[in-house]
Design a protein around this motif. Structure first.
Motif, short mmCIF file in Angstrom:
data_model
loop_
_atom_site.label_atom_id
_atom_site.label_comp_id
_atom_site.label_asym_id
_atom_site.label_seq_id
_atom_site.Cartn_x
_atom_site.Cartn_y
_atom_site.Cartn_z
N ASP A 71 53.42 37.76 42.21
CA ASP A 71 52.87 37.84 41.38
C ASP A 71 51.63 38.99 41.32
N VAL A 72 51.31 39.54 40.20
CA VAL A 72 50.19 40.54 40.37
C VAL A 72 49.23 40.20 39.09
N ILE A 73 48.07 40.03 39.40
CA ILE A 73 46.90 39.89 38.61
C ILE A 73 46.20 41.03 38.32
N VAL A 74 45.93 41.43 36.89
CA VAL A 74 45.25 42.67 36.64
C VAL A 74 44.24 42.31 35.45
N TRP A 75 43.16 42.81 35.67
CA TRP A 75 41.95 42.67 34.78
C TRP A 75 41.21 44.01 34.79
N ILE A 76 40.22 44.06 33.59
CA ILE A 76 39.29 45.01 33.27
C ILE A 76 38.04 44.56 33.35
N ASN A 77 37.34 45.34 34.27
CA ASN A 77 35.91 45.11 34.67
C ASN A 77 34.81 45.61 33.85
N ILE A 78 35.02 46.65 33.03
CA ILE A 78 34.12 47.15 32.39
C ILE A 78 34.42 47.37 30.82
N LEU A 79 33.50 47.28 30.08
CA LEU A 79 33.61 47.18 28.64
C LEU A 79 33.85 48.75 28.19
N PRO A 80 34.39 49.01 26.88
CA PRO A 80 34.67 50.24 26.32
C PRO A 80 33.70 51.17 26.85
N ASN A 81 32.31 50.90 26.50
CA ASN A 81 31.14 51.58 26.53
C ASN A 81 30.89 51.83 28.07
N SER A 82 31.56 51.47 29.01
CA SER A 82 31.40 51.53 30.40
C SER A 82 30.56 50.93 31.13
N LEU A 83 29.85 49.91 30.26
CA LEU A 83 29.25 48.77 31.13
C LEU A 83 29.70 47.86 31.39
N ALA A 84 29.07 46.77 32.36
CA ALA A 84 29.73 45.73 33.35
C ALA A 84 30.19 44.62 32.15
N ASP A 85 31.37 44.11 32.38
CA ASP A 85 31.66 42.95 31.54
C ASP A 85 31.50 41.71 32.26
N HIS A 86 30.41 41.18 32.06
CA HIS A 86 29.96 39.97 32.94
C HIS A 86 31.05 38.74 32.58
N ASP A 87 31.74 38.82 31.81
CA ASP A 87 32.81 37.87 31.80
C ASP A 87 33.74 37.89 32.96
N THR A 88 33.72 39.12 33.83
CA THR A 88 34.75 38.99 34.74
C THR A 88 34.30 38.26 36.29
N LEU A 89 33.32 37.60 36.10
CA LEU A 89 33.00 36.85 37.28
C LEU A 89 34.18 36.01 37.75
N HIS A 90 34.43 36.32 39.02
CA HIS A 90 35.55 35.52 39.48
C HIS A 90 35.49 35.25 40.97
N ALA A 91 36.38 34.39 41.46
CA ALA A 91 36.11 33.74 42.99
C ALA A 91 37.61 33.34 43.28
N ALA A 92 37.82 33.58 44.63
CA ALA A 92 38.91 33.00 45.39
C ALA A 92 38.58 31.51 45.85
N CYS A 93 39.13 30.43 45.28
CA CYS A 93 38.57 29.09 45.76
C CYS A 93 38.98 28.74 47.30
N PRO A 94 38.30 27.91 47.91
CA PRO A 94 38.49 27.74 49.00
C PRO A 94 39.99 27.26 49.36
N ILE A 95 40.65 27.60 50.68
CA ILE A 95 41.83 26.90 50.82
C ILE A 95 41.87 25.70 51.69
N LEU A 96 42.51 24.78 51.12
CA LEU A 96 42.54 23.42 51.36
C LEU A 96 43.57 23.45 52.77
N ASP A 97 44.96 23.91 52.42
CA ASP A 97 45.90 23.93 53.56
C ASP A 97 46.72 25.12 53.39
#
Ligand SMILES: O=C(O)CCC(=O)C(=O)O
Ligand SMILES: [Fe+2]
Length: 216
Positions: free
Chosen positions: A139-165
């Motif tokens: 699978d491929v996950i794609v997202w846009i990091n900035i708004l149309p006015n070229s400023l940062a899109d703060h909604d794009t905060l993201h993380a990889a959760c810890p691996i349990l196994d």
């Protein structure tokens, strides 16, 4: 995706990877830097090996809205048990990354290819959007990091959760703004790119299979 080829390549690259507590650009994340990323990681040129070349070509065929030539080298991350990527933004702080942002623009988009999933844990989460993505291999996950006015899109905060196994492996392309004006359609009333239209050509691509995303 040719999984057998990918696995062979990955075995080769894994042997060169070192445990890497890598600092991330601490732009508004608030995470202590040394805790930020706990993975084995390496950088690979877009076309350096057969399998990565195939993936790159497939992606460019499918993601018509982005010119992938304006992306940084593949960042391949392998997360072992307790491996994680703390909440962060992919766009760069122009003040601390002045040279690259001036040269190539900011990271307009992220393309994350899932090469291996953990048995438990390791999902990609967007806490501000309430989204938890549980992808399958290929699978491929794609997202846009900035708004149309070229400023940062703060909604794009993201993380990889810890691996349990198990072990999770992902390959990321951070795509910069440079050249994208040839791809993204311009808005009528804005001098900036209209990123809202980004997914239209993407979703209608015949090969949509490659981009299945699994949202809770
Ligand atoms: O592995 C993940 O789920 C996230 C990776 C990531 O945030 C990145 O490569 O920028
Ligand atoms: Fe990221």
């Amino acid at each position: 995706m040719r999984k057998r080829n990918q696995r062979k390549e990955l075995r080769r690259f894994k042997s060169t990877m070192l445990l890497d507590k890598r600092p991330i650009d601490n732009f508004q994340t608030g995470s202590p830097q040394h805790e930020a990323v706990l993975t084995n990681g390496t950088w690979i040129a877009h076309r350096r090996s057969k399998s990565f070349r195939q993936i790159y070509t497939q992606l460019q065929r499918n993601i018509l809205a982005l010119d992938l030539r304006s992306s940084e080298h593949w960042q391949v991350l392998s997360y072992n048990k307790e491996g994680h990527y703390a909440p962060h933004y992919d766009y760069m702080n122009p003040k601390t990354n002045n040279a690259i942002v001036n040269l190539a623009g900011n990271r307009i988009a992220t393309v994350l290819v899932i090469l291996q999933t953990a048995k438990l844990g390791g999902t990609t989460v967007f806490p501000k959007l309430g989204v938890n993505i549980r992808p399958k291999i290929g699978d491929v996950i794609v997202w846009i990091n900035i708004l149309p006015n070229s400023l940062a899109d703060h909604d794009t905060l993201h993380a990889a959760c810890p691996i349990l196994d198990g072990v999770k492996i992902g390959a990321t392309l951070w795509v910069h703004e440079y050249h994208q004006e040839q791809r993204l359609r311009c808005s009528i009333d804005s001098e900036y790119f209209n990123t809202e239209r980004f997914f239209k050509p993407f979703l209608s691509a015949a090969d949509y299979q490659l981009t299945r995303q699994y949202f809770d």
